[in-house]
Design a protein around this motif. Structure first.
Motif, PDB file in Angstrom:
ATOM      1  N   LYS A   1       0.813  -1.209   0.000  1.00  0.00           N
ATOM      2  CA  LYS A   1       0.000   0.000   0.000  1.00  0.00           C
ATOM      3  C   LYS A   1       0.860   1.279   0.000  1.00  0.00           C
ATOM      4  O   LYS A   1       0.483   2.274  -0.596  1.00  0.00           O
ATOM      5  CB  LYS A   1      -0.967  -0.001   1.202  1.00  0.00           C
ATOM      6  N   THR A   2       1.994   1.238   0.682  1.00  0.00           N
ATOM      7  CA  THR A   2       2.809   2.456   0.777  1.00  0.00           C
ATOM      8  C   THR A   2       3.204   2.973  -0.602  1.00  0.00           C
ATOM      9  O   THR A   2       2.995   4.143  -0.922  1.00  0.00           O
ATOM     10  CB  THR A   2       4.088   2.197   1.604  1.00  0.00           C
TER      11      THR A   2
ATOM     12  N   ASP B   1      -2.897   6.696   6.341  1.00  0.00           N
ATOM     13  CA  ASP B   1      -2.433   5.324   6.152  1.00  0.00           C
ATOM     14  C   ASP B   1      -2.688   4.553   7.442  1.00  0.00           C
ATOM     15  O   ASP B   1      -2.691   5.119   8.522  1.00  0.00           O
ATOM     16  CB  ASP B   1      -0.945   5.305   5.800  1.00  0.00           C
ATOM     17  N   GLU B   2      -2.906   3.241   7.296  1.00  0.00           N
ATOM     18  CA  GLU B   2      -3.198   2.398   8.459  1.00  0.00           C
ATOM     19  C   GLU B   2      -4.378   2.990   9.223  1.00  0.00           C
ATOM     20  O   GLU B   2      -4.347   3.105  10.454  1.00  0.00           O
ATOM     21  CB  GLU B   2      -1.981   2.311   9.390  1.00  0.00           C
TER      22      GLU B   2
HETATM   23 MG    MG Z   1       1.116  -0.137   5.316  1.00  0.00          MG
END
Ligand code: MG
Ligand code: ADP
Length: 413
Positions: free
Chosen positions: A51-52, A155-156
């Motif tokens: 995802k990053t 994110d997260e």
């Molecule tokens: Mg991640």
């Protein structure tokens, strides 16, 4: 499609090549075009699916086409993350991908001196990756100006919610210009996350990767039935049979972590531990050593390992089953990252069988059993260098041998 064929800058392509990223993962394949298109994106993909880079690649490309910002305190892209470890890790990914660009990246978190951070902020920052605490401090001291942010990334997000950052997320919105692109990334989705997402994004493109199976397709995971007291023998055997493998071992509590550490030390297996009882600096040090591979086994608790990317973990061992079924997914997702394959095994004792049932319910399917034959089980125990059991083992073996002998004699007669 390979990254070579993407409409992204040569500088970014070059660093991707150096990183060994040849083709996009599923989430990258789906998210990158929408992000480049300027859409809001709500992306759900299992942990370890990349995802990053799914947001870092297109965001860097977009920012690169503009002038880099030199206005003190100004930020063009803000990435909010829940923990210091994640801020460091995600900043690192941005820095690596942006290596051949002129973009300025800063990871910002508390627990360290703020002056060097302020110095960097004064030069203007293209991408700021920040934990809420330190960020709000520096906003209040007027070292950060979010009024020109073009892209907000959460994110997260599931982790942020779990840690109670919801108010911070809402608060940060007040500092942003009305018009901006929002990218929302999470490993899991439930009603709370949906509510949050839809309250901050507008008409998002929703991308979800294989929602039926919360475990990434790159992970083969199984369960082995092992008595509580015998678990250490099985870990010892794994460590000695696969000395080259990186093994991440999950236990329930920090006390358990230290206990397993000691048990391994007794049999000459070097391990590291990581849990909430350790100082931040220790934890970073441990992560460094494990990442480098100086020590091949890390014993960790759930909290300490969430969202953390450790390259090349070959095995995840659930030495204890997790109390919260969802954590099973986070744990086994520490292996099989990006385009690699990984394996996970859970040691399930009789006491833990109800927990296993809960996990299977959460997954929506049964976990494959890794059958251990009786002989193999016994062999594993006698394989141990932990001597106290040897005599006892010998007795059992002798006893069974004599029984077998008797049976044979009976048959003959
Ligand atoms: Mg991640
Ligand atoms: P997530 O945030 O989804 O849990 P990460 O962004 O931390 O996953 O990425 C997991 C791992 O996959 C990282 O080690 C990263 O370097 C690797 N990775 C990401 N994208 C690719 C790719 N396209 N090719 C190869 N490896 C990749």
């Amino acid at each position: 499609m390979k990254f070579e064929q993407y409409r992204i800058s040569e500088e970014i392509k070059r660093s991707l090549e150096e990183l060994g990223f040849k083709k996009p993962t599923d989430i990258q394949y789906k998210a990158i075009p929408s992000i480049l298109n300027g859409d809001d994106v709500l992306a759900i993909a299992q942990t370890g699916t990349g995802k990053t880079a799914a947001f870092a690649i297109p965001v860097l490309h977009m920012l690169q086409r503009q002038r880099t910002t030199k206005i003190p305190g100004q930020v063009k892209c803000l990435v909010m993350v829940p923990t210091r470890e994640l801020a460091i890790q995600i900043a690192e990914v941005f820095i690596q991908i942006a290596r051949y660009t002129k973009l300025k990246i800063l990871g910002l978190f508390g627990g360290v001196d703020q002056d060097p951070q302020i110095k960097k902020l004064e030069k203007g920052v293209d991408v700021l990756i920040a934990t809420p605490g330190r960020m709000f401090d520096l906003i209040n001291q007027q070292h950060i100006d979010l009024s020109r942010v073009e892209i907000l990334i959460l994110d997260e997000a599931d982790h942020m919610l779990a840690l109670g950052f919801i108010k911070d997320i809402r608060d940060v919105m007040k500092f942003l210009p009305r018009k901006h692109q929002t990218l929302f990334f999470s490993a899991t989705i439930d009603k709370d996350i949906k509510d949050l997402a839809y309250s901050i994004v507008t008409n998002p493109i929703r991308i979800q990767i294989s929602p039926q199976d919360p475990v990434s397709k790159n992970v083969t995971h199984s369960v082995a039935y092992v008595k509580m007291d015998d678990k250490r023998f099985f870990l010892e055997r794994m460590a000695k049979e696969f000395p080259e493998s990186k093994i991440l071992v999950f236990v329930r509590t920090k006390v358990r972590a230290e206990r397993v550490f000691n048990a391994m030390q007794r049999v000459g297996v070097e391990t590291l531990t990581m849990h909430g009882g350790k100082e931040q600096d220790d934890r970073l040090q441990v992560m460094k050593e494990f990442k480098k591979g100086d020590v091949k086994i890390l014993i960790a608790t759930d909290v300490s390992a969430r969202g953390i990317d450790i390259p090349n973990v070959d095995y995840v061992v659930n030495y204890d089953l997790p109390d919260v079924p969802e954590n099973y997914v986070h744990r086994v997702g520490r292996t099989g990252r990006g385009v690699q394959k990984g394996k996970a095994v859970s040691f399930c004792s009789d006491e833990e069988k109800p927990v296993l049932k809960e996990i299977e319910k959460f997954l929506g399917k049964e976990i494959q059993e890794m059958k251990i034959e009786k002989d193999e089980y016994r062999e594993t125990i006698s394989f141990s260098e932990d001597t106290p059991n040897d005599n006892w083992q010998l007795l059992i073996d002798q006893h069974e041998n004599s029984l077998r002998e008797q049976k044979r004699k009976k048959k003959k007669r």
